[in-house]
Design an enzyme around this catalytic site. Sequence first.
Site, PDB file in Angstrom:
ATOM      1  N   LYS A  91      -6.544   1.539   3.953  1.00 29.92           N
ATOM      2  CA  LYS A  91      -6.377   0.159   4.609  1.00 29.92           C
ATOM      3  C   LYS A  91      -4.919   0.364   5.553  1.00 29.92           C
ATOM      4  O   LYS A  91      -4.218   0.997   5.258  1.00 29.92           O
ATOM      5  CB  LYS A  91      -5.964  -1.113   3.691  1.00 29.92           C
ATOM      6  CG  LYS A  91      -5.454  -2.226   4.415  1.00 29.92           C
ATOM      7  CD  LYS A  91      -6.863  -3.223   4.382  1.00 29.92           C
ATOM      8  CE  LYS A  91      -6.687  -4.337   5.493  1.00 29.92           C
ATOM      9  NZ  LYS A  91      -6.895  -3.919   6.862  1.00 29.92           N
ATOM     10  N   GLN A 112       1.866   4.042   5.707  1.00 38.39           N
ATOM     11  CA  GLN A 112       1.066   2.959   5.080  1.00 38.39           C
ATOM     12  C   GLN A 112       0.670   3.109   3.709  1.00 38.39           C
ATOM     13  O   GLN A 112       0.591   2.030   3.044  1.00 38.39           O
ATOM     14  CB  GLN A 112      -0.155   2.963   6.207  1.00 38.39           C
ATOM     15  CG  GLN A 112      -1.069   1.681   6.074  1.00 38.39           C
ATOM     16  CD  GLN A 112      -0.538   0.538   7.016  1.00 38.39           C
ATOM     17  OE1 GLN A 112      -0.244   0.911   8.190  1.00 38.39           O
ATOM     18  NE2 GLN A 112      -0.597  -0.405   6.482  1.00 38.39           N
ATOM     19  N   LYS A 115       4.049   1.448   2.262  1.00 38.60           N
ATOM     20  CA  LYS A 115       4.007   0.177   2.516  1.00 38.60           C
ATOM     21  C   LYS A 115       2.817  -0.730   1.503  1.00 38.60           C
ATOM     22  O   LYS A 115       3.029  -1.610   1.032  1.00 38.60           O
ATOM     23  CB  LYS A 115       3.612  -0.013   3.839  1.00 38.60           C
ATOM     24  CG  LYS A 115       3.680  -1.502   4.493  1.00 38.60           C
ATOM     25  CD  LYS A 115       3.365  -1.559   5.887  1.00 38.60           C
ATOM     26  CE  LYS A 115       4.059  -0.521   6.965  1.00 38.60           C
ATOM     27  NZ  LYS A 115       3.771  -0.797   8.275  1.00 38.60           N
ATOM     28  N   LYS A 127      -4.745   4.991   8.738  1.00 33.12           N
ATOM     29  CA  LYS A 127      -4.429   4.589  10.288  1.00 33.12           C
ATOM     30  C   LYS A 127      -5.295   5.134  11.287  1.00 33.12           C
ATOM     31  O   LYS A 127      -5.978   6.101  10.746  1.00 33.12           O
ATOM     32  CB  LYS A 127      -2.890   4.884  10.717  1.00 33.12           C
ATOM     33  CG  LYS A 127      -2.467   4.146  11.735  1.00 33.12           C
ATOM     34  CD  LYS A 127      -1.981   2.809  11.134  1.00 33.12           C
ATOM     35  CE  LYS A 127      -1.374   1.765  12.147  1.00 33.12           C
ATOM     36  NZ  LYS A 127      -0.440   0.687  11.530  1.00 33.12           N
ATOM     37  N   GLY A 166      -5.768  -4.693  13.209  1.00 32.22           N
ATOM     38  CA  GLY A 166      -4.975  -4.195  14.288  1.00 32.22           C
ATOM     39  C   GLY A 166      -3.657  -3.535  14.237  1.00 32.22           C
ATOM     40  O   GLY A 166      -3.491  -3.277  13.120  1.00 32.22           O
ATOM     41  N   ASP A 167      -3.356  -3.078  15.391  1.00 28.66           N
ATOM     42  CA  ASP A 167      -1.901  -2.433  15.652  1.00 28.66           C
ATOM     43  C   ASP A 167      -1.585  -2.553  17.356  1.00 28.66           C
ATOM     44  O   ASP A 167      -2.314  -3.770  17.851  1.00 28.66           O
ATOM     45  CB  ASP A 167      -1.970  -1.120  15.008  1.00 28.66           C
ATOM     46  CG  ASP A 167      -0.490  -0.560  14.982  1.00 28.66           C
ATOM     47  OD1 ASP A 167       0.191  -0.958  14.155  1.00 28.66           O
ATOM     48  OD2 ASP A 167       0.074   0.154  15.933  1.00 28.66           O
ATOM     49  N   THR A 211       2.976 -10.235  10.380  1.00 29.01           N
ATOM     50  CA  THR A 211       4.016  -9.236  10.397  1.00 29.01           C
ATOM     51  C   THR A 211       5.424  -9.620  10.967  1.00 29.01           C
ATOM     52  O   THR A 211       6.452  -9.314  10.229  1.00 29.01           O
ATOM     53  CB  THR A 211       3.575  -8.117  11.313  1.00 29.01           C
ATOM     54  OG1 THR A 211       2.232  -7.778  10.858  1.00 29.01           O
ATOM     55  CG2 THR A 211       4.203  -6.918  11.110  1.00 29.01           C
ATOM     56  N   ASN A 242       2.760  -8.704  19.428  1.00 28.35           N
ATOM     57  CA  ASN A 242       2.305  -9.694  18.150  1.00 28.35           C
ATOM     58  C   ASN A 242       3.502  -9.734  17.287  1.00 28.35           C
ATOM     59  O   ASN A 242       3.968 -10.744  16.901  1.00 28.35           O
ATOM     60  CB  ASN A 242       1.094  -9.060  17.667  1.00 28.35           C
ATOM     61  CG  ASN A 242       0.736  -9.702  16.229  1.00 28.35           C
ATOM     62  OD1 ASN A 242       1.075  -9.193  15.147  1.00 28.35           O
ATOM     63  ND2 ASN A 242       0.283 -10.760  16.363  1.00 28.35           N
ATOM     64  N   SER A 378      -3.469  -9.282   5.224  1.00 28.10           N
ATOM     65  CA  SER A 378      -4.826  -8.550   5.562  1.00 28.10           C
ATOM     66  C   SER A 378      -5.354  -8.513   4.293  1.00 28.10           C
ATOM     67  O   SER A 378      -6.558  -8.839   4.123  1.00 28.10           O
ATOM     68  CB  SER A 378      -4.621  -7.240   6.087  1.00 28.10           C
ATOM     69  OG  SER A 378      -4.666  -7.177   7.518  1.00 28.10           O
TER      70      SER A 378
END
Length: 446
Positions: A91, A112, A115, A127, A166-167, A211, A242, A378
């Site tokens: 993820k 990630q 996290k 990622k 997204g990122d 976020t 964002n 998410s």
Amino acid sequence: MIDEKLEAIYSDIVRMNPGELEFHQATRDVLDSLGPVVARHPEFARHKIIQRICEPERQVIFRVPWQDDAGDVCINRGYRVEFNSALGPYKGGLRFHPSVTLGIVKFLGFEQIFKNALTGLPIGGAKGGSNFNPKGRSDDEIMRFCQSFMTELYRHVGEYTDVPAGDTGVGTREIGYLFGQYKRITNRYESGALTGKGTTWGGALVRTEATGYGTAFFLSEMLAARNDTLDGKACVVSGSGNVAIYAIEKLTQLGARVVACSDSDGVAHDPAGIDVELLKQVKEVERGRVSDYARRRPSATFEPRAVVWQISCDVAVPCATQNELTGRDAAMLVENGCVAVAEGANMPCSPEAVQIFQHAGIAFGPGKAANAGGVATSALEMQQNASRDSWTFDHTEQRLAEIMASIHETCWLVAEAYGAEGNYVVGANIAGFQRVAEAMIALGLV
Ligand code: NDP
């Protein structure tokens, strides 16, 4: 300082991944915290957990050919790094930006893992992205690029396999085109295969805000641990994408006054407090710049090519990109009386900057803890997709706030248990690592 037993592992990482400076930086940051952990847990060394965790399970690099509006053929490079699936399906987001390289994707994928572990939810780390630059491209060009990107990526994606989101450069519009192509190729309406979807076609309320909101909640927790609050605090936020927009919104709702934000052209300084509705209109609806915001807001000024950190503040929230806040910027913030910093972006503070903050006794929240609210929401989107349910905004926001409070508590307690009270870097690195390490041992040598 890295423990001498781990020095050899780090040297191997540098040798095996030449030129990937951000990846080296991200692994070094985690290894710096792990000396006392391997001393207490010899089984981690026996199972070579650190060496295994630093090597991605799978790395996919692919060509993305597409046609621009003039009919010219363009070629970009696509990446997906599936780093670790000990806790759940891979993820992590997709980034579309000209600066994307394998090293950038690996640093982001590595972060990630920890996290996602910190959220306590069943998700592994990954990622991806491309060096495609969406800036100035038409909707049709974005759609053709996304379709070509997914034409390769789809074979690696799935609700139990790998769930991108997204990122930077990838928002609801891009997720829509990616999901549409995935659905077309697979002939399955598999909502759980991508997150960050629009709320009318499988997305979750609060994902867009998550976020930035989560970062503000984490800041609030850090201040509460020092008997302080955000109320009346002057904040400076970098970026205006964002994460930045929704950090500004929640900080303002929590009583702070956000006096500046930025983009790669310069800084909007608004001593009266950023008008978040105007900022949303300019950035999300019109896809404009912060200079457009400043032009339309009587209390604001725009300074081209300026550094946002030179504006005096109580709280700094970097929400733009990696290594955007240098040692020099950190020294300036400390001198101006800043008391707390939370990373909305991934690794925005250089190692030198982090040291300066910690040395000055500033509350410092690293990205893998402070910005985990996005991926946590998410995972809540995946839960809703799996049960064909949809939760209200208030319920989802409440879950987000609870998750951020729990991440804060975990970091705090683990740092304390390792004799590093108040050090959220140590707390986040050790807590995230231990959860993944224990799962990896349980799953055997795979
Ligand atoms: P966006 O693309 O929405 O926004 C990025 C913002 O940062 C833009 O305003 C951009 O300005 C600005 N920016 C980029 N580079 C620079 C620079 N060198 N100097 C000043 N401003 C810059 O991205 P997101 O908000 O989604 O992501 C921002 C950060 O947060 C990234 O590090 C990302 O990995 C991280 N993150 C994002 C999550 C999410 O859910 N979206 C989750 C967790 C972390 P410009 O338009 O000029 O390029």
